[in-house]
Motif scaffolding. Structure first.
Motif, mmCIF file in Angstrom:
data_model
loop_
_atom_site.group_PDB
_atom_site.id
_atom_site.type_symbol
_atom_site.label_atom_id
_atom_site.label_comp_id
_atom_site.label_asym_id
_atom_site.label_seq_id
_atom_site.Cartn_x
_atom_site.Cartn_y
_atom_site.Cartn_z
ATOM 1 N N PRO A 223 0.929 -1.322 0.207
ATOM 2 C CA PRO A 223 -0.003 0.005 -0.011
ATOM 3 C C PRO A 223 0.886 1.386 0.024
ATOM 4 N N ASN A 224 2.184 1.053 0.441
ATOM 5 C CA ASN A 224 2.948 2.475 0.501
ATOM 6 C C ASN A 224 4.071 2.452 -0.483
ATOM 7 N N VAL A 225 3.757 1.716 -1.410
ATOM 8 C CA VAL A 225 4.634 1.709 -2.694
ATOM 9 C C VAL A 225 3.794 1.776 -4.037
ATOM 10 N N ILE A 226 4.138 2.695 -4.908
ATOM 11 C CA ILE A 226 3.316 2.978 -6.038
ATOM 12 C C ILE A 226 3.294 1.566 -6.823
ATOM 13 N N SER A 227 1.755 1.703 -7.457
ATOM 14 C CA SER A 227 1.704 0.309 -8.337
ATOM 15 C C SER A 227 1.931 0.734 -9.610
ATOM 16 N N LEU A 228 2.626 -0.002 -10.466
ATOM 17 C CA LEU A 228 2.791 0.141 -11.770
ATOM 18 C C LEU A 228 1.899 -0.896 -12.514
ATOM 19 N N LEU A 229 1.193 -0.157 -13.378
ATOM 20 C CA LEU A 229 0.249 -0.750 -13.999
ATOM 21 C C LEU A 229 0.431 -1.725 -15.522
ATOM 22 N N GLY A 230 1.497 -0.862 -16.157
ATOM 23 C CA GLY A 230 1.641 -1.492 -17.505
ATOM 24 C C GLY A 230 2.849 -0.634 -18.133
ATOM 25 N N TYR A 231 3.209 -1.009 -19.304
ATOM 26 C CA TYR A 231 4.219 -0.093 -20.058
ATOM 27 C C TYR A 231 4.237 -0.454 -21.623
ATOM 28 N N CYS A 232 4.869 0.374 -22.250
ATOM 29 C CA CYS A 232 4.826 0.228 -23.574
ATOM 30 C C CYS A 232 6.286 0.402 -24.161
ATOM 31 N N VAL A 233 6.679 -0.207 -25.331
ATOM 32 C CA VAL A 233 7.956 -0.172 -25.999
ATOM 33 C C VAL A 233 7.547 0.513 -27.469
ATOM 34 N N HIS A 234 8.013 1.569 -27.830
ATOM 35 C CA HIS A 234 7.850 1.870 -29.165
ATOM 36 C C HIS A 234 8.828 2.764 -29.506
ATOM 37 N N GLY A 235 9.499 1.926 -30.543
ATOM 38 C CA GLY A 235 10.857 2.381 -31.040
ATOM 39 C C GLY A 235 11.967 2.665 -30.005
ATOM 40 N N GLU A 236 12.288 3.830 -29.825
ATOM 41 C CA GLU A 236 13.393 4.181 -28.852
ATOM 42 C C GLU A 236 12.680 4.799 -27.592
ATOM 43 N N THR A 237 11.382 4.927 -27.696
ATOM 44 C CA THR A 237 10.518 5.320 -26.467
ATOM 45 C C THR A 237 10.261 3.987 -25.648
ATOM 46 N N GLU A 243 -0.385 3.988 -11.193
ATOM 47 C CA GLU A 243 -1.860 4.650 -10.704
ATOM 48 C C GLU A 243 -1.540 6.114 -10.356
ATOM 49 N N LEU A 244 -2.300 6.894 -10.758
ATOM 50 C CA LEU A 244 -2.298 8.370 -10.447
ATOM 51 C C LEU A 244 -2.441 8.719 -8.941
ATOM 52 N N MET A 245 -1.482 9.716 -8.420
ATOM 53 C CA MET A 245 -1.615 10.205 -7.167
ATOM 54 C C MET A 245 -2.143 11.642 -7.088
ATOM 55 N N GLN A 246 -3.323 12.008 -6.716
ATOM 56 C CA GLN A 246 -3.959 13.181 -7.116
ATOM 57 C C GLN A 246 -3.570 14.354 -6.294
ATOM 58 N N ASP A 303 -1.887 10.713 -2.276
ATOM 59 C CA ASP A 303 -3.134 10.518 -2.942
ATOM 60 C C ASP A 303 -4.128 11.563 -2.377
ATOM 61 N N SER A 304 -5.585 11.439 -2.512
ATOM 62 C CA SER A 304 -6.374 12.673 -2.136
ATOM 63 C C SER A 304 -6.568 12.380 -0.622
ATOM 64 N N SER A 305 -6.309 11.199 0.082
ATOM 65 C CA SER A 305 -6.174 11.280 1.467
ATOM 66 C C SER A 305 -4.965 11.408 2.171
ATOM 67 N N PHE A 306 -4.095 12.005 1.416
ATOM 68 C CA PHE A 306 -2.642 12.072 1.925
ATOM 69 C C PHE A 306 -2.129 10.865 2.086
ATOM 70 N N ASN A 307 -2.505 9.547 1.650
ATOM 71 C CA ASN A 307 -1.672 8.300 1.766
ATOM 72 C C ASN A 307 -0.423 8.519 0.989
ATOM 73 N N ALA A 308 0.593 8.357 1.566
ATOM 74 C CA ALA A 308 2.038 8.250 0.907
ATOM 75 C C ALA A 308 2.381 7.057 0.287
#
Length: 465
Positions: A223-237, A243-246, A303-308
């Motif tokens: 709960p106190n580590v950011i969640s990685l949802l996905g990724y993308c590889v596009h050429g050199e990018t 998850e968005l922390m508001q 986040d919106s509730s100040f959870n870090a």
């Protein structure tokens, strides 16, 4: 987690049961076609054996009188030979029925066990280690075109989808900037929001950070580590979707336009406690341990509730203590531990030092390094240390936003923890677990601690009676 037995193992067991049952039925069938002769009496002669040999056909012979008829024992043999056939047939039918029943039940049980094992494995895989489960399924379901990758729960997302979600990576959607690119706000299908970090033009260092985050955050769930949802590889990018922390970063809240106005004393202690919990998970519960190596207020998101939540694992190292020469010296000025900066010695205590600096930021409201002159900087540690250990001076250096709003005993305790964390000698610093347990009693119960706040008005009423 106990390893699950693959379904093909159950399949092999069923094949063995079928083989044994078939062999048993075949053996019984062979027994019926070849009856066993009695060892006590010779077999009856066949009709062909009763014919006389040509050499004796014309020889006279006498007919036995009725009294010389075949012995009753021979008749008994005939009756006994037919009785076991019926018995064997009944036994064969019974055994075959039981074998078929066992096979059907075994198949059903194996299928049920396999289904339960898969459900248990899937549910455990998306839960955090301390029991406070967080599922990514509702978030992942927002993506219209994703493919599950070999990275576990992470999804490979089409570049065109992310381009659409960020309005072609519009400047108006920029949430912040990093070493290799910007972070953009993305609007997903169904109204869900995410943060997209776009890495480009960084060469090997950029690729290394991308792979590092993908590897570590792909298997870390807390709960106190950011969640990685996905990724993308596009050429050199390279793109990473979180998850968005508001509420943004702690740095923005403390040192931005509001100057910490939204962060009262208890909220600040909650942020410190959440960060300590995230670090303890990395140091004590990850196998091998993970050293973040770049803990700072800009990498602590709210986040919106100040959870870090701790973010940005591009420089993190898994595998315990590291010596000089094994890894590249990296970090942010003001947060880097002295022994790492001077000798390249990296341990979990390096993260504890950085945590102490963040704690001083929360306490004092100043940046970790401030310019005193065009060519001179002063660190918050050097400036604050003499005043932190003097109880008469300590209240005067507290951030004006929260000054005189806390119990002085709590203020002294937090200052003592910060002083220990930023000790020059790493062996003098506490473990993050000890820091965590010292902060829990200072955070209100409803914010994740154990402190029970008594209403001051109640105390005044009680004292008046």
């Amino acid at each position: 987690m106990k390893p699950q037995v693959p379904f093909h193992h159950h399949h092999h067991l069923l094949l063995l049961l079928w083989f044994l049952s078939f062999s048993l039925l075949l053996a019984l069938a062979n027994g019926r076609t070849h009856p066993i002769s009695s060892p006590l009496h010779p077999p009856l002669p066949s009709p062909q054996s009763q014919r006389l040999h040509p050499s004796v056909q014309n020889q006279p012979f006498s007919v036995s009188p009725p009294s010389m008829a075949p012995s009753p024992q021979v008749m008994q043999i005939i009756v006994i030979r037919h009785h076991p056939l019926h018995k064997e047939l009944i036994i064969a039918i019974a055994v075959a029925s039981v074998a078929i029943l066992i096979i059907v039940v075994s198949t059903l049980c194996a299928w049920i066990l396999w289904r339960r094992a898969r459900q248990t494995y899937d549910s455990k895989d998306i839960q955090s280690s301390d029991g406070r489960g967080i599922t990514l399924v509702p978030v992942l379901s927002k993506f219209s075109s994703l493919k599950l990758s070999k990275k576990g729960l992470l999804a490979m997302i089409d570049y065109s989808y992310l381009e659409l979600a960020t309005n072609k990576f519009s400047v108006s959607n920029v949430l912040g900037e990093g070493g290799f690119g910007c972070v953009y706000k993305a609007s997903l299908d169904g109204g869900a929001l995410a943060a997209v970090k776009k890495l480009e033009g960084g060469g090997q260092d950029c690729e290394r950070e991308f792979e590092n985050e993908l590897d570590l955050l792909g298997r870390i769930r807390h709960p106190n580590v950011i969640s990685l949802l996905g990724y993308c590889v596009h050429g050199e990018t390279r793109l990473l979707v979180y998850e968005l922390m508001q509420t943004g970063s702690l740095e923005t809240q403390l040192h931005g336009p509001s100057r910490g106005a939204a962060l009262n004393w208890h909220i600040r202690m909650k942020i410190a406690l959440d960060t300590a919990r995230g670090l303890e998970y990395l140091h004590e519960h990850c196998i091998p341990p993970v050293i973040h190596r770049d803990l700072k207020s800009s990498n602590i998101l709210l986040d919106s509730s100040f959870n870090a939540k701790i973010s940005d694992f591009g420089l993190a190292v898994a595998g315990g203590n590291q010596n000089k020469g094994t890894i590249k010296l990296s970090g942010t000025l003001g947060y880097v531990a002295p022994e790492y900066l001077l000798d390249g010695k990296l341990t979990e205590k390096s993260d504890v030092y950085a945590f102490g600096v963040v704690l001083l930021e929360l306490l004092i409201g100043r940046r970790p390094v401030e310019k005193m002159a065009p060519s001179q900087c002063q660190s918050i540690v050097t400036w604050a240390m003499p005043q932190l250990i003097d109880r008469s001076k300590l209240p005067n250096i507290v951030d004006p936003v929260i000054r005189n709003t806390m119990d002085l005993k709590h203020l002294y305790q937090v200052a003592a923890v910060a002083v220990l964390c930023v000790q020059p000698e790493p062996s003098y610093r506490p473990l993050i677990t000890d820091v965590l347990h010292s902060l829990i009693p200072l955070v209100p119960l409803e914010l994740g601690g154990t402190l029970r706040i008594v209403d001051p008005s109640t105390n005044r009423k009680a004292s008046s009676h």
